[in-house]
Write a protein that holds these residues in place. Structure first.
Motif, PDB file in Angstrom:
ATOM      1  N   PHE A 175     -88.571   1.706  35.256  1.00 50.95           N
ATOM      2  CA  PHE A 175     -87.347   1.983  34.516  1.00 50.95           C
ATOM      3  C   PHE A 175     -86.374   0.842  34.793  1.00 50.95           C
ATOM      4  CE2 PHE A 175     -83.467   4.312  33.441  1.00 50.95           C
ATOM      5  CZ  PHE A 175     -83.884   4.974  32.289  1.00 50.95           C
ATOM      6  N   PRO A 176     -85.613   0.406  33.766  1.00 54.43           N
ATOM      7  CA  PRO A 176     -84.689  -0.715  33.997  1.00 54.43           C
ATOM      8  C   PRO A 176     -83.545  -0.341  34.931  1.00 54.43           C
ATOM      9  CG  PRO A 176     -84.373   0.209  31.805  1.00 54.43           C
ATOM     10  CD  PRO A 176     -85.564   0.896  32.396  1.00 54.43           C
ATOM     11  N   GLU A 177     -83.099  -1.332  35.716  1.00 56.48           N
ATOM     12  CA  GLU A 177     -81.957  -1.100  36.620  1.00 56.48           C
ATOM     13  C   GLU A 177     -80.717  -0.674  35.847  1.00 56.48           C
ATOM     14  OE1 GLU A 177     -82.133  -3.902  40.447  1.00 56.48           O
ATOM     15  OE2 GLU A 177     -81.864  -4.995  38.575  1.00 56.48           O
ATOM     16  N   LYS A 178     -80.544  -1.270  34.676  1.00 55.52           N
ATOM     17  CA  LYS A 178     -79.404  -0.941  33.820  1.00 55.52           C
ATOM     18  C   LYS A 178     -79.936  -0.720  32.414  1.00 55.52           C
ATOM     19  CE  LYS A 178     -76.056  -3.681  36.355  1.00 55.52           C
ATOM     20  NZ  LYS A 178     -75.026  -4.705  36.282  1.00 55.52           N
ATOM     21  N   VAL A 179     -79.388   0.266  31.734  1.00 53.95           N
ATOM     22  CA  VAL A 179     -79.771   0.490  30.349  1.00 53.95           C
ATOM     23  C   VAL A 179     -78.764  -0.264  29.492  1.00 53.95           C
ATOM     24  CG1 VAL A 179     -80.115   2.204  28.532  1.00 53.95           C
ATOM     25  CG2 VAL A 179     -80.785   2.724  30.889  1.00 53.95           C
ATOM     26  N   PRO A 180     -79.228  -1.289  28.790  1.00 55.94           N
ATOM     27  CA  PRO A 180     -78.309  -2.115  28.013  1.00 55.94           C
ATOM     28  C   PRO A 180     -77.685  -1.347  26.845  1.00 55.94           C
ATOM     29  CG  PRO A 180     -80.495  -3.130  28.151  1.00 55.94           C
ATOM     30  CD  PRO A 180     -80.595  -1.773  28.716  1.00 55.94           C
ATOM     31  N   VAL A 181     -76.481  -1.740  26.508  1.00 52.91           N
ATOM     32  CA  VAL A 181     -75.793  -1.187  25.337  1.00 52.91           C
ATOM     33  C   VAL A 181     -76.081  -2.118  24.164  1.00 52.91           C
ATOM     34  CG1 VAL A 181     -73.551  -0.605  24.355  1.00 52.91           C
ATOM     35  CG2 VAL A 181     -73.993  -0.202  26.791  1.00 52.91           C
ATOM     36  N   LEU A 182     -76.609  -1.544  23.098  1.00 51.92           N
ATOM     37  CA  LEU A 182     -76.907  -2.353  21.913  1.00 51.92           C
ATOM     38  C   LEU A 182     -75.605  -2.749  21.236  1.00 51.92           C
ATOM     39  CD1 LEU A 182     -79.842  -0.232  20.462  1.00 51.92           C
ATOM     40  CD2 LEU A 182     -79.973  -2.220  21.959  1.00 51.92           C
ATOM     41  N   SER A 183     -75.552  -3.984  20.760  1.00 56.35           N
ATOM     42  CA  SER A 183     -74.329  -4.467  20.121  1.00 56.35           C
ATOM     43  C   SER A 183     -74.088  -3.734  18.804  1.00 56.35           C
ATOM     44  CB  SER A 183     -74.413  -5.973  19.867  1.00 56.35           C
ATOM     45  OG  SER A 183     -75.323  -6.247  18.822  1.00 56.35           O
ATOM     46  N   GLU A 184     -72.848  -3.636  18.438  1.00 60.22           N
ATOM     47  CA  GLU A 184     -72.464  -2.987  17.185  1.00 60.22           C
ATOM     48  C   GLU A 184     -73.109  -3.712  16.004  1.00 60.22           C
ATOM     49  OE1 GLU A 184     -68.353  -2.200  14.762  1.00 60.22           O
ATOM     50  OE2 GLU A 184     -68.291  -2.028  16.936  1.00 60.22           O
ATOM     51  N   LYS A 185     -73.158  -5.042  16.071  1.00 63.70           N
ATOM     52  CA  LYS A 185     -73.767  -5.842  15.007  1.00 63.70           C
ATOM     53  C   LYS A 185     -75.253  -5.510  14.868  1.00 63.70           C
ATOM     54  CE  LYS A 185     -74.458 -10.583  13.480  1.00 63.70           C
ATOM     55  NZ  LYS A 185     -74.264 -11.994  13.797  1.00 63.70           N
ATOM     56  N   PHE A 186     -75.948  -5.383  15.995  1.00 64.95           N
ATOM     57  CA  PHE A 186     -77.369  -5.058  15.966  1.00 64.95           C
ATOM     58  C   PHE A 186     -77.597  -3.707  15.291  1.00 64.95           C
ATOM     59  CE2 PHE A 186     -81.022  -2.894  17.781  1.00 64.95           C
ATOM     60  CZ  PHE A 186     -82.027  -3.803  17.516  1.00 64.95           C
ATOM     61  N   ILE A 187     -76.848  -2.704  15.699  1.00 67.05           N
ATOM     62  CA  ILE A 187     -76.999  -1.360  15.136  1.00 67.05           C
ATOM     63  C   ILE A 187     -76.675  -1.350  13.644  1.00 67.05           C
ATOM     64  CG2 ILE A 187     -76.093   1.005  15.200  1.00 67.05           C
ATOM     65  CD1 ILE A 187     -75.755   0.529  18.271  1.00 67.05           C
ATOM     66  N   LYS A 188     -75.624  -2.043  13.267  1.00 64.53           N
ATOM     67  CA  LYS A 188     -75.200  -2.079  11.865  1.00 64.53           C
ATOM     68  C   LYS A 188     -76.268  -2.718  10.970  1.00 64.53           C
ATOM     69  CE  LYS A 188     -71.409  -3.697   8.966  1.00 64.53           C
ATOM     70  NZ  LYS A 188     -70.149  -4.430   8.925  1.00 64.53           N
ATOM     71  N   ASN A 189     -76.964  -3.735  11.485  1.00 71.27           N
ATOM     72  CA  ASN A 189     -77.919  -4.498  10.675  1.00 71.27           C
ATOM     73  C   ASN A 189     -79.375  -4.077  10.854  1.00 71.27           C
ATOM     74  OD1 ASN A 189     -75.864  -6.121   9.579  1.00 71.27           O
ATOM     75  ND2 ASN A 189     -75.885  -7.412  11.404  1.00 71.27           N
ATOM     76  N   ILE A 190     -79.653  -3.089  11.672  1.00 68.45           N
ATOM     77  CA  ILE A 190     -81.047  -2.752  11.991  1.00 68.45           C
ATOM     78  C   ILE A 190     -81.856  -2.343  10.756  1.00 68.45           C
ATOM     79  CG2 ILE A 190     -80.709  -0.316  12.582  1.00 68.45           C
ATOM     80  CD1 ILE A 190     -82.622  -0.867  14.978  1.00 68.45           C
ATOM     81  N   ALA A 191     -81.250  -1.648   9.829  1.00 67.39           N
ATOM     82  CA  ALA A 191     -81.983  -1.189   8.638  1.00 67.39           C
ATOM     83  C   ALA A 191     -82.382  -2.344   7.719  1.00 67.39           C
ATOM     84  CB  ALA A 191     -81.152  -0.183   7.869  1.00 67.39           C
ATOM     85  N   ASP A 192     -81.673  -3.456   7.811  1.00 68.96           N
ATOM     86  CA  ASP A 192     -81.941  -4.604   6.950  1.00 68.96           C
ATOM     87  C   ASP A 192     -82.923  -5.600   7.562  1.00 68.96           C
ATOM     88  OD1 ASP A 192     -80.099  -3.566   5.123  1.00 68.96           O
ATOM     89  OD2 ASP A 192     -78.425  -4.590   6.127  1.00 68.96           O
ATOM     90  N   GLN A 193     -83.374  -5.350   8.770  1.00 65.62           N
ATOM     91  CA  GLN A 193     -84.256  -6.297   9.458  1.00 65.62           C
ATOM     92  C   GLN A 193     -85.719  -5.893   9.319  1.00 65.62           C
ATOM     93  OE1 GLN A 193     -83.120  -6.570  13.531  1.00 65.62           O
ATOM     94  NE2 GLN A 193     -81.226  -7.635  13.102  1.00 65.62           N
ATOM     95  N   LYS A 194     -86.573  -6.896   9.422  1.00 68.40           N
ATOM     96  CA  LYS A 194     -88.011  -6.639   9.504  1.00 68.40           C
ATOM     97  C   LYS A 194     -88.304  -6.078  10.891  1.00 68.40           C
ATOM     98  CE  LYS A 194     -89.289 -10.478   6.504  1.00 68.40           C
ATOM     99  NZ  LYS A 194     -90.026 -11.747   6.445  1.00 68.40           N
ATOM    100  N   ILE A 195     -89.376  -5.311  11.002  1.00 70.74           N
ATOM    101  CA  ILE A 195     -89.716  -4.684  12.278  1.00 70.74           C
ATOM    102  C   ILE A 195     -89.927  -5.707  13.391  1.00 70.74           C
ATOM    103  CG2 ILE A 195     -92.191  -4.507  11.808  1.00 70.74           C
ATOM    104  CD1 ILE A 195     -90.115  -1.872  13.674  1.00 70.74           C
ATOM    105  N   ASP A 196     -90.546  -6.859  13.078  1.00 73.25           N
ATOM    106  CA  ASP A 196     -90.782  -7.862  14.117  1.00 73.25           C
ATOM    107  C   ASP A 196     -89.474  -8.466  14.616  1.00 73.25           C
ATOM    108  OD1 ASP A 196     -90.572  -9.107  11.590  1.00 73.25           O
ATOM    109  OD2 ASP A 196     -91.753 -10.823  12.228  1.00 73.25           O
ATOM    110  N   GLU A 197     -88.496  -8.624  13.737  1.00 77.02           N
ATOM    111  CA  GLU A 197     -87.175  -9.125  14.158  1.00 77.02           C
ATOM    112  C   GLU A 197     -86.492  -8.116  15.072  1.00 77.02           C
ATOM    113  OE1 GLU A 197     -85.160  -9.791  10.466  1.00 77.02           O
ATOM    114  OE2 GLU A 197     -86.270 -11.620  10.029  1.00 77.02           O
ATOM    115  N   THR A 198     -86.595  -6.837  14.704  1.00 81.33           N
ATOM    116  CA  THR A 198     -85.978  -5.779  15.504  1.00 81.33           C
ATOM    117  C   THR A 198     -86.601  -5.715  16.893  1.00 81.33           C
ATOM    118  OG1 THR A 198     -85.527  -4.501  13.509  1.00 81.33           O
ATOM    119  CG2 THR A 198     -85.480  -3.307  15.581  1.00 81.33           C
ATOM    120  N   VAL A 199     -87.926  -5.753  16.948  1.00 79.79           N
ATOM    121  CA  VAL A 199     -88.628  -5.701  18.233  1.00 79.79           C
ATOM    122  C   VAL A 199     -88.268  -6.911  19.091  1.00 79.79           C
ATOM    123  CG1 VAL A 199     -90.906  -5.804  19.324  1.00 79.79           C
ATOM    124  CG2 VAL A 199     -90.513  -4.281  17.384  1.00 79.79           C
ATOM    125  N   PHE A 200     -88.226  -8.091  18.482  1.00 83.16           N
ATOM    126  CA  PHE A 200     -87.867  -9.300  19.218  1.00 83.16           C
ATOM    127  C   PHE A 200     -86.476  -9.162  19.840  1.00 83.16           C
ATOM    128  CE2 PHE A 200     -85.786 -13.477  19.303  1.00 83.16           C
ATOM    129  CZ  PHE A 200     -86.625 -14.140  20.176  1.00 83.16           C
TER     130      PHE A 200
END
Length: 83
Positions: free
Chosen positions: A38-63
């Motif tokens: 388990f990670p020492e810290k659970v990172p907070v996803l950026s607002e930009k990442f969350i906002k744009n996730i639906a528009d990204q390809k799966i490989d971009e999201t995973v990367f």
């Protein structure tokens, strides 16, 4: 100003094994004490990442998600170029 990187460490949920890097946790799967990593810290996803996730390809999201869990940054999340 240079960006400072610190590798994310993972610990066993059984708490009877040494901490390891992201790479080691992925390769090993389970810690020597049979605990899940388990990670020492659970990172907070950026607002930009969350906002744009639906528009990204799966490989971009995973990367991009991998970047959150493999490296802790001393500054805000850096947009890494897609290879």
């Amino acid at each position: 100003m240079p960006r400072i990187y610190k590798k994310m460490k993972y610990y066993s949920l059984n708490q009877n094994a040494p901490k390891v890097s992201f790479e080691e946790a992925v390769i090993r799967g389970l810690a020597p004490d049979k605990g899940l990593y388990f990670p020492e810290k659970v990172p907070v996803l950026s607002e930009k990442f969350i906002k744009n996730i639906a528009d990204q390809k799966i490989d971009e999201t995973v990367f991009q998600l991998t970047q959150y869990f493999s490296v802790l940054l001393s500054i805000d999340f850096i947009e890494l170029p897609v290879i």
